[in-house]
Design a protein around this motif. Structure first.
Motif, PDB file in Angstrom:
ATOM      1  N   MET A   1       1.042  -0.658  -0.163  1.00 27.04           N
ATOM      2  CA  MET A   1      -0.055   0.101   0.368  1.00 27.04           C
ATOM      3  C   MET A   1       1.146   1.185  -0.014  1.00 27.04           C
ATOM      4  N   PRO A   2       0.857   1.966  -0.627  1.00 28.21           N
ATOM      5  CA  PRO A   2       1.365   3.368  -0.961  1.00 28.21           C
ATOM      6  C   PRO A   2       1.257   3.772  -0.001  1.00 28.21           C
ATOM      7  N   THR A   3       2.657   4.915   1.015  1.00 30.94           N
ATOM      8  CA  THR A   3       2.767   5.662   2.357  1.00 30.94           C
ATOM      9  C   THR A   3       2.022   6.367   1.977  1.00 30.94           C
ATOM     10  N   THR A   4       2.293   7.447   0.940  1.00 30.51           N
ATOM     11  CA  THR A   4       2.333   8.782   0.373  1.00 30.51           C
ATOM     12  C   THR A   4       0.661   8.975   0.708  1.00 30.51           C
ATOM     13  N   ASP A   5      -0.434   7.322  -0.362  1.00 29.57           N
ATOM     14  CA  ASP A   5      -1.947   7.806  -0.014  1.00 29.57           C
ATOM     15  C   ASP A   5      -1.883   8.032   1.087  1.00 29.57           C
ATOM     16  N   LEU A   6      -1.684   6.609   1.652  1.00 29.37           N
ATOM     17  CA  LEU A   6      -1.750   6.501   3.613  1.00 29.37           C
ATOM     18  C   LEU A   6      -1.450   7.960   3.962  1.00 29.37           C
ATOM     19  N   ASN A   7      -0.493   8.582   4.042  1.00 30.90           N
ATOM     20  CA  ASN A   7      -0.737   9.617   4.708  1.00 30.90           C
ATOM     21  C   ASN A   7      -1.246  10.682   4.632  1.00 30.90           C
ATOM     22  N   THR A   8      -1.842  11.249   3.045  1.00 32.80           N
ATOM     23  CA  THR A   8      -2.593  11.900   2.304  1.00 32.80           C
ATOM     24  C   THR A   8      -3.914  11.737   3.544  1.00 32.80           C
ATOM     25  N   ASN A   9      -4.199  10.575   3.636  1.00 29.95           N
ATOM     26  CA  ASN A   9      -5.905  10.011   3.742  1.00 29.95           C
ATOM     27  C   ASN A   9      -5.701  10.334   5.225  1.00 29.95           C
ATOM     28  N   LEU A  10      -4.762  10.246   5.757  1.00 29.37           N
ATOM     29  CA  LEU A  10      -5.007  10.335   7.108  1.00 29.37           C
ATOM     30  C   LEU A  10      -4.975  11.727   7.820  1.00 29.37           C
ATOM     31  N   HIS A  11      -4.402  12.176   7.106  1.00 29.90           N
ATOM     32  CA  HIS A  11      -4.325  13.888   7.186  1.00 29.90           C
ATOM     33  C   HIS A  11      -5.888  14.491   6.883  1.00 29.90           C
ATOM     34  N   ASN A  12      -6.331  14.128   5.754  1.00 29.09           N
ATOM     35  CA  ASN A  12      -7.209  14.713   5.332  1.00 29.09           C
ATOM     36  C   ASN A  12      -8.544  14.003   6.605  1.00 29.09           C
ATOM     37  N   HIS A  13      -8.425  12.792   6.816  1.00 24.16           N
ATOM     38  CA  HIS A  13      -9.365  12.823   7.709  1.00 24.16           C
ATOM     39  C   HIS A  13      -9.428  13.158   8.611  1.00 24.16           C
ATOM     40  N   VAL A  14      -8.090  13.512   9.188  1.00 21.87           N
ATOM     41  CA  VAL A  14      -8.333  14.274  10.914  1.00 21.87           C
ATOM     42  C   VAL A  14      -8.380  15.782  10.729  1.00 21.87           C
ATOM     43  N   ASP A  15      -7.570  16.407   9.201  1.00 25.23           N
ATOM     44  CA  ASP A  15      -8.026  18.233   9.140  1.00 25.23           C
ATOM     45  C   ASP A  15      -9.880  18.042   9.793  1.00 25.23           C
ATOM     46  N   TYR A  16     -10.520  16.918   8.322  1.00 20.59           N
ATOM     47  CA  TYR A  16     -12.115  17.975   8.482  1.00 20.59           C
ATOM     48  C   TYR A  16     -12.888  17.730   9.572  1.00 20.59           C
ATOM     49  N   LEU A  17     -12.378  16.489  10.853  1.00 16.52           N
ATOM     50  CA  LEU A  17     -13.259  16.430  11.885  1.00 16.52           C
ATOM     51  C   LEU A  17     -12.420  17.361  12.738  1.00 16.52           C
ATOM     52  N   GLU A 267      -1.283  19.828  13.816  1.00 13.26           N
ATOM     53  CA  GLU A 267       0.311  20.590  13.787  1.00 13.26           C
ATOM     54  C   GLU A 267       0.532  19.698  14.762  1.00 13.26           C
ATOM     55  N   THR A 268       0.177  19.192  15.550  1.00 17.09           N
ATOM     56  CA  THR A 268       1.121  17.746  16.706  1.00 17.09           C
ATOM     57  C   THR A 268       1.740  16.701  16.317  1.00 17.09           C
ATOM     58  N   LEU A 269       0.728  15.939  14.953  1.00 19.33           N
ATOM     59  CA  LEU A 269       0.804  14.148  14.558  1.00 19.33           C
ATOM     60  C   LEU A 269       2.174  14.144  13.721  1.00 19.33           C
ATOM     61  N   ASP A 270       2.034  13.148  14.085  1.00 15.77           N
ATOM     62  CA  ASP A 270       3.196  13.024  13.173  1.00 15.77           C
ATOM     63  C   ASP A 270       2.384  11.822  11.953  1.00 15.77           C
ATOM     64  N   PHE A 271       1.692  12.040  10.858  1.00 16.35           N
ATOM     65  CA  PHE A 271       1.328  11.450   9.979  1.00 16.35           C
ATOM     66  C   PHE A 271       2.088  10.102   9.365  1.00 16.35           C
ATOM     67  N   ASP A 272       3.547  10.471   9.480  1.00 15.39           N
ATOM     68  CA  ASP A 272       4.703   9.126   8.408  1.00 15.39           C
ATOM     69  C   ASP A 272       4.035   7.843   9.867  1.00 15.39           C
ATOM     70  N   LYS A 273       4.440   8.579  10.993  1.00 15.08           N
ATOM     71  CA  LYS A 273       4.256   7.270  12.416  1.00 15.08           C
ATOM     72  C   LYS A 273       3.290   6.839  12.186  1.00 15.08           C
ATOM     73  N   MET A 274       1.977   7.365  12.331  1.00 16.35           N
ATOM     74  CA  MET A 274       0.681   6.431  12.040  1.00 16.35           C
ATOM     75  C   MET A 274       0.503   6.166  10.698  1.00 16.35           C
ATOM     76  N   ALA A 275       0.722   5.994   9.689  1.00 14.97           N
ATOM     77  CA  ALA A 275       0.744   5.694   8.454  1.00 14.97           C
ATOM     78  C   ALA A 275       1.043   4.342   9.640  1.00 14.97           C
ATOM     79  N   GLU A 276       2.257   4.135   9.306  1.00 15.53           N
ATOM     80  CA  GLU A 276       2.783   3.067  10.333  1.00 15.53           C
ATOM     81  C   GLU A 276       1.984   1.991  10.885  1.00 15.53           C
ATOM     82  N   VAL A 277       0.762   2.598  11.577  1.00 16.34           N
ATOM     83  CA  VAL A 277       0.125   2.016  13.207  1.00 16.34           C
ATOM     84  C   VAL A 277      -0.840   1.659  12.452  1.00 16.34           C
ATOM     85  N   VAL A 278      -1.235   2.385  11.561  1.00 17.16           N
ATOM     86  CA  VAL A 278      -2.333   1.901  10.391  1.00 17.16           C
ATOM     87  C   VAL A 278      -1.933   0.737   9.777  1.00 17.16           C
ATOM     88  N   LYS A 279      -1.113   0.508   9.085  1.00 14.42           N
ATOM     89  CA  LYS A 279      -0.637  -0.349   8.011  1.00 14.42           C
ATOM     90  C   LYS A 279      -0.454  -1.809   9.276  1.00 14.42           C
TER      91      LYS A 279
END
Length: 288
Positions: A1-17, A267-279
């Motif tokens: 699974m492409p990490t870039t897409d996962l990062n972007t999607n995670l960021h978009n969800h958090v941004d919306y909520l 701004e306080t979140l680390d989306f690279d590491k969050m993506a690894e958690v989700v993987k």
């Protein structure tokens, strides 16, 4: 699974909520329902059948959103995250991060279409936070009670709770007991699987699958009591009925200084590491 897409999607969800106003706490029903619509829409976009479990608390109606993947019959694996916040704050880590993870697990199920022999129910809950925490009014308490009453066989429950805050600074990780500091890293850049004594087979399997399928350091702990630090989220509702249950967590206030504060922002979140958690979590969800 492409990490870039996962990062972007995670960021978009958090941004919306985190931009929902008024804040999505128990008093702001319209805001909670806005989160429901967003979650439900994303589940459906990813071809998962969805349903709402509604219940009333103090005269207000609240909603658990349930999405299903896999065979209709047989035992179920529950994967849950709460979408409400504590008071008037954006709740980026607590708990938009975990809802984002839940949504991306839905997407990965749709894209990868794993062949699983058990039913996977993804559940988004309200009312995890005070004043209803640890009560029968929690969304997860209603869901767990439904499973028990219906005599549904539960393979296990995985609770996603705060999965986005990490630090590479030495001594950024604190501990409630000095003895634990001799066992676990003092740098807050790991994720932890929190289980209960007697359910080690379940929690160890989840930990192992996460470690094998992600680059993040995965730690684990099994507490002898469901109270205190062990039961600080929705998994506690399933322990009540002796269902195997655990929490995947970044250790909350033991690491994150923004816990339950207005400063809990994206701004306080680390989306690279969050993506690894989700993987890792996804691998556990489909590999049990």
């Amino acid at each position: 699974m492409p990490t870039t897409d996962l990062n972007t999607n995670l960021h978009n969800h958090v941004d919306y909520l985190t931009k929902i106003r008024p804040y999505r706490n128990h008093k702001n029903i319209k805001s909670l329902n806005q989160a429901v619509e967003y979650i439900e829409t994303y589940f459906r976009k990813n071809n998962l059948s969805t349903e709402r479990q509604t219940f009333k608390v103090d005269g207000n109606e609240y909603i658990n959103v349930v999405a299903t993947y896999g065979p209709a019959d047989g035992e179920r694996l529950i994967v849950g995250a709460h979408y409400d916040v504590c008071g008037d704050q954006p709740g980026a880590d607590d708990n938009a991060s975990a809802v984002a993870g839940l949504l991306e697990i839905a997407r990965l199920l749709n894209e990868q279409k794993p062949n699983v022999k058990y039913r996977i129910d993804l559940v988004a809950y309200p009312l995890e936070e005070p004043p209803y925490f640890a009560s029968e009014n929690m969304g997860s308490a209603h869901h767990a009670a439904f499973l028990k009453k219906a005599n549904i066989e539960v393979k296990g429950m995985i609770c996603l709770e705060m999965i986005g805050y990490f630090s590479d600074k030495p001594n950024s990780q604190s501990f409630p007991d000095p003895a634990l500091s001799k066992i676990y890293p003092n740098t807050g850049n790991f994720i932890i699987v929190v289980g209960k004594t007697g359910q080690e087979l379940f929690s160890n399997k989840v930990k192992d699958l996460m470690k094998k399928n992600s680059s993040i350091d995965v730690q684990s702990i099994n507490f002898p009591s469901p109270h205190g630090l062990a039961g600080l989220s929705d998994h506690r509702s399933y322990w009540k009925y002796n269902f195997p249950a655990l929490m995947i967590n970044d250790t909350a206030f033991l690491r994150n200084p923004h816990y339950h504060e207005k400063s809990d922002t994206i701004e306080t979140l680390d989306f690279d590491k969050m993506a690894e958690v989700v993987k890792g979590a996804f691998a556990a969800v489909v590999g049990l």
